[in-house]
Scaffold this motif. Structure first.
Motif, mmCIF file in Angstrom:
data_model
loop_
_atom_site.group_PDB
_atom_site.id
_atom_site.type_symbol
_atom_site.label_atom_id
_atom_site.label_comp_id
_atom_site.label_asym_id
_atom_site.label_seq_id
_atom_site.Cartn_x
_atom_site.Cartn_y
_atom_site.Cartn_z
ATOM 1 N N ILE A 189 8.372 20.066 34.674
ATOM 2 C CA ILE A 189 8.153 18.619 34.636
ATOM 3 C C ILE A 189 7.812 18.167 33.220
ATOM 4 O O ILE A 189 8.313 17.145 32.732
ATOM 5 C CB ILE A 189 7.037 18.227 35.622
ATOM 6 C CG1 ILE A 189 7.510 18.452 37.073
ATOM 7 C CG2 ILE A 189 6.622 16.777 35.425
ATOM 8 C CD1 ILE A 189 6.423 18.270 38.105
ATOM 9 N N ALA A 190 6.953 18.937 32.542
ATOM 10 C CA ALA A 190 6.573 18.589 31.169
ATOM 11 C C ALA A 190 7.791 18.590 30.258
ATOM 12 O O ALA A 190 7.953 17.717 29.399
ATOM 13 C CB ALA A 190 5.513 19.559 30.651
ATOM 14 N N LYS A 191 8.683 19.566 30.434
ATOM 15 C CA LYS A 191 9.897 19.647 29.622
ATOM 16 C C LYS A 191 10.810 18.461 29.897
ATOM 17 O O LYS A 191 11.391 17.870 28.981
ATOM 18 C CB LYS A 191 10.612 20.961 29.929
ATOM 19 C CG LYS A 191 11.839 21.217 29.076
ATOM 20 C CD LYS A 191 12.448 22.569 29.397
ATOM 21 C CE LYS A 191 13.684 22.830 28.543
ATOM 22 N NZ LYS A 191 14.295 24.154 28.880
ATOM 23 N N ARG A 192 10.919 18.101 31.162
ATOM 24 C CA ARG A 192 11.782 16.976 31.537
ATOM 25 C C ARG A 192 11.231 15.664 30.980
ATOM 26 O O ARG A 192 11.972 14.825 30.477
ATOM 27 C CB ARG A 192 11.886 16.908 33.057
ATOM 28 C CG ARG A 192 12.867 15.852 33.572
ATOM 29 C CD ARG A 192 12.983 15.960 35.056
ATOM 30 N NE ARG A 192 11.698 15.712 35.708
ATOM 31 C CZ ARG A 192 11.457 15.983 36.982
ATOM 32 N NH1 ARG A 192 12.398 16.539 37.732
ATOM 33 N NH2 ARG A 192 10.280 15.715 37.516
ATOM 34 N N GLU A 193 9.905 15.479 31.064
ATOM 35 C CA GLU A 193 9.296 14.252 30.551
ATOM 36 C C GLU A 193 9.394 14.178 29.028
ATOM 37 O O GLU A 193 9.591 13.105 28.462
ATOM 38 C CB GLU A 193 7.841 14.177 31.000
ATOM 39 C CG GLU A 193 7.673 13.958 32.499
ATOM 40 C CD GLU A 193 6.211 13.881 32.909
ATOM 41 O OE1 GLU A 193 5.350 14.228 32.072
ATOM 42 O OE2 GLU A 193 5.947 13.460 34.042
ATOM 43 N N ALA A 194 9.261 15.350 28.377
ATOM 44 C CA ALA A 194 9.381 15.368 26.917
ATOM 45 C C ALA A 194 10.784 14.969 26.488
ATOM 46 O O ALA A 194 10.974 14.264 25.490
ATOM 47 C CB ALA A 194 9.029 16.747 26.374
ATOM 48 N N ALA A 195 11.800 15.431 27.255
ATOM 49 C CA ALA A 195 13.185 15.089 26.924
ATOM 50 C C ALA A 195 13.455 13.607 27.142
ATOM 51 O O ALA A 195 14.279 12.998 26.451
ATOM 52 C CB ALA A 195 14.138 15.928 27.774
ATOM 53 N N ALA A 196 12.747 13.018 28.111
ATOM 54 C CA ALA A 196 12.968 11.604 28.431
ATOM 55 C C ALA A 196 12.070 10.677 27.630
ATOM 56 O O ALA A 196 12.219 9.455 27.719
ATOM 57 C CB ALA A 196 12.739 11.376 29.919
ATOM 58 N N ALA A 197 11.114 11.220 26.862
ATOM 59 C CA ALA A 197 10.172 10.379 26.113
ATOM 60 C C ALA A 197 10.918 9.523 25.100
ATOM 61 O O ALA A 197 11.786 9.990 24.381
ATOM 62 C CB ALA A 197 9.150 11.254 25.393
ATOM 63 N N GLY A 198 10.608 8.238 25.059
ATOM 64 C CA GLY A 198 11.236 7.323 24.111
ATOM 65 C C GLY A 198 12.504 6.689 24.629
ATOM 66 O O GLY A 198 13.046 5.789 24.000
#
Length: 406
Positions: free
Chosen positions: A336-345
């Protein structure tokens, strides 16, 4: 009747006379030495084999079971196998001096990984994987060479397929051969690089081996044998309880018990110390002195022992399930953290629109702008009103905002 050594005749063939003659002499010498040792040693049963008496059979059975109960259940965090009982019955030789009648019990104790062990193991697993992936990444010059060979292979295959299309079989065969040659060269470059890092890979495995081993059970084997020939296992601790005199025949009592503890190399001294504390030495010494429990007493003790063994096994399974769940939750959180980091911004979009735009951008030629049209909205079921659709859209946007922290 078997022939005596003197009556054995060897007839070598003419093709193998030298070899067979030497073999015959060796066999004859072995046979003579064997007969000579038989004549000297007293391990041939000279008396008639006899059946163990009822009293002896009962002693074998009760003694083996009583030794089982001397192996106490382990502490919390450990498990043990169901004790193995070796009872002796049937015929035996009264003067079988080199092989006394033996019986006893044995068990394996297992030291289970702790929560801290598993945390250290997982940390080592992640760190070793990261180091290995970094080590196995091809250097820029090697990668450039591999890419060039792969591109040549791809180009040759493309030409081969084009030649097949125009029915030029000889050219197609030639180009396929060239493509295979380029692929073999690319594989060889990768293989040569892999060979150069073997020692470094081994060093990484050895570096993390102590932490990786924390995820494994430690096995400590304990064996109790009564009245048998004294034997010592290499690397194991042994202790003799009772008389040190040899036992040349079955007796009606236990004259000695040999205790052997084998830590299988990975057990620590503190583990061996705990196992020693799990052996009821007072009970074993009393048995050597002639104080044997009754069958009824043993039944009660064994039932209690089985209950304690089952409890430790249940606790171990519950802990293992909890550890597996913790590891799964950690993997899900990382995902989840990886997915959210990719979607950040990124702008908040519906999943369908985001996927559609990503696919369109990926397929567009480099340096061009692609006008992306959103996919048509799905048809709303007849039962849904305009108000319901508006509410659903707002709920979806609020959920996405919550997911991305906006």
């Amino acid at each position: 009747m078997n022939p005596s050594p003197a009556s054995v005749t060897f007839r070598p063939s003419r093709h193998h006379s030298g070899l067979v003659t030497r073999a015959a002499l060796l066999v004859a010498a072995t046979v003579l030495a064997g007969f000579s040792s038989l004549a000297r040693a007293d391990w041939i049963c000279s008396a008639k084999e006899r059946e163990a008496t009822a009293k002896q059979k009962e002693m074998f059975e009760l003694g083996a079971a009583a030794m089982r109960t001397a192996l106490q259940p382990p502490p919390e965090g450990w498990t043990m196998s169901m004790p193995n009982v070796r009872s002796r019955s049937g015929k035996f030789c009264p003067d079988f001096k080199n092989d006394p009648v033996a019986f006893g019990s044995s068990v394996n104790y297992f030291v289970k990984p702790t929560a801290e062990n598993l945390r250290q193991y997982r940390a080592a697993q992640i760190a070793s994987k990261r180091e290995l992936e970094s080590l196995r990444t091809l250097p820029a010059d090697v990668q450039e060479k591999v890419d060039a060979l792969d591109a040549q292979s791809t180009s040759a295959r493309k030409e081969a397929r084009e030649a097949e299309r125009v029915k030029d079989q000889s050219r197609a065969k030639l180009k396929y051969s060239e493509a295979q040659d380029f692929s073999r060269k690319s594989y060889q470059v990768r293989s040569d690089f892999t060979t150069t890092i073997l020692a470094k890979e081994r060093a990484i495995y050895e570096k993390y081996e102590p932490q990786m081993a924390l995820n494994r059970d430690i096995v400590i084997a304990v064996s109790l044998e009564a009245n048998g020939a004294i034997r010592r296992q290499a690397g194991a601790e042994g202790q003799l309880i009772g008389s040190n005199a040899p036992t040349n025949q079955a007796t009606d009592k236990i004259v000695r018990i040999e205790l052997v503890i084998d830590g299988r190399k990975v057990a620590k001294p503190e583990h061996i110390a705990i196992v020693k504390g799990l052996i009821d030495m007072a009970r074993l010494k009393a048995m050597v002195g002639g104080a044997m429990p009754t069958r009824e007493e043993l039944q009660v003790q064994i039932a209690s022992q089985n209950e304690a063994i089952a409890l430790r096994e249940k606790q171990a399974r519950e802990f293992e399930r909890a550890a597996a769940n913790e590891e799964r939750r950690a993997e899900e959180a990382a995902h989840i953290a990886k997915r959210e980091a990719a979607a950040a911004g990124a702008d908040i979009k519906s999943p369908a629109t985001a996927n559609y735009e990503a696919e369109a951008s990926a397929s567009a030629p480099a340096g061009t702008q692609t006008k992306v049209e959103k996919p048509a909205a799905t048809t709303t079921p007849p039962t849904a009103s305009a108000t319901d659709k508006s509410k659903e859209a707002k709920d979806a946007v609020n959920k996405l905002r919550g997911l991305f922290g906006r």
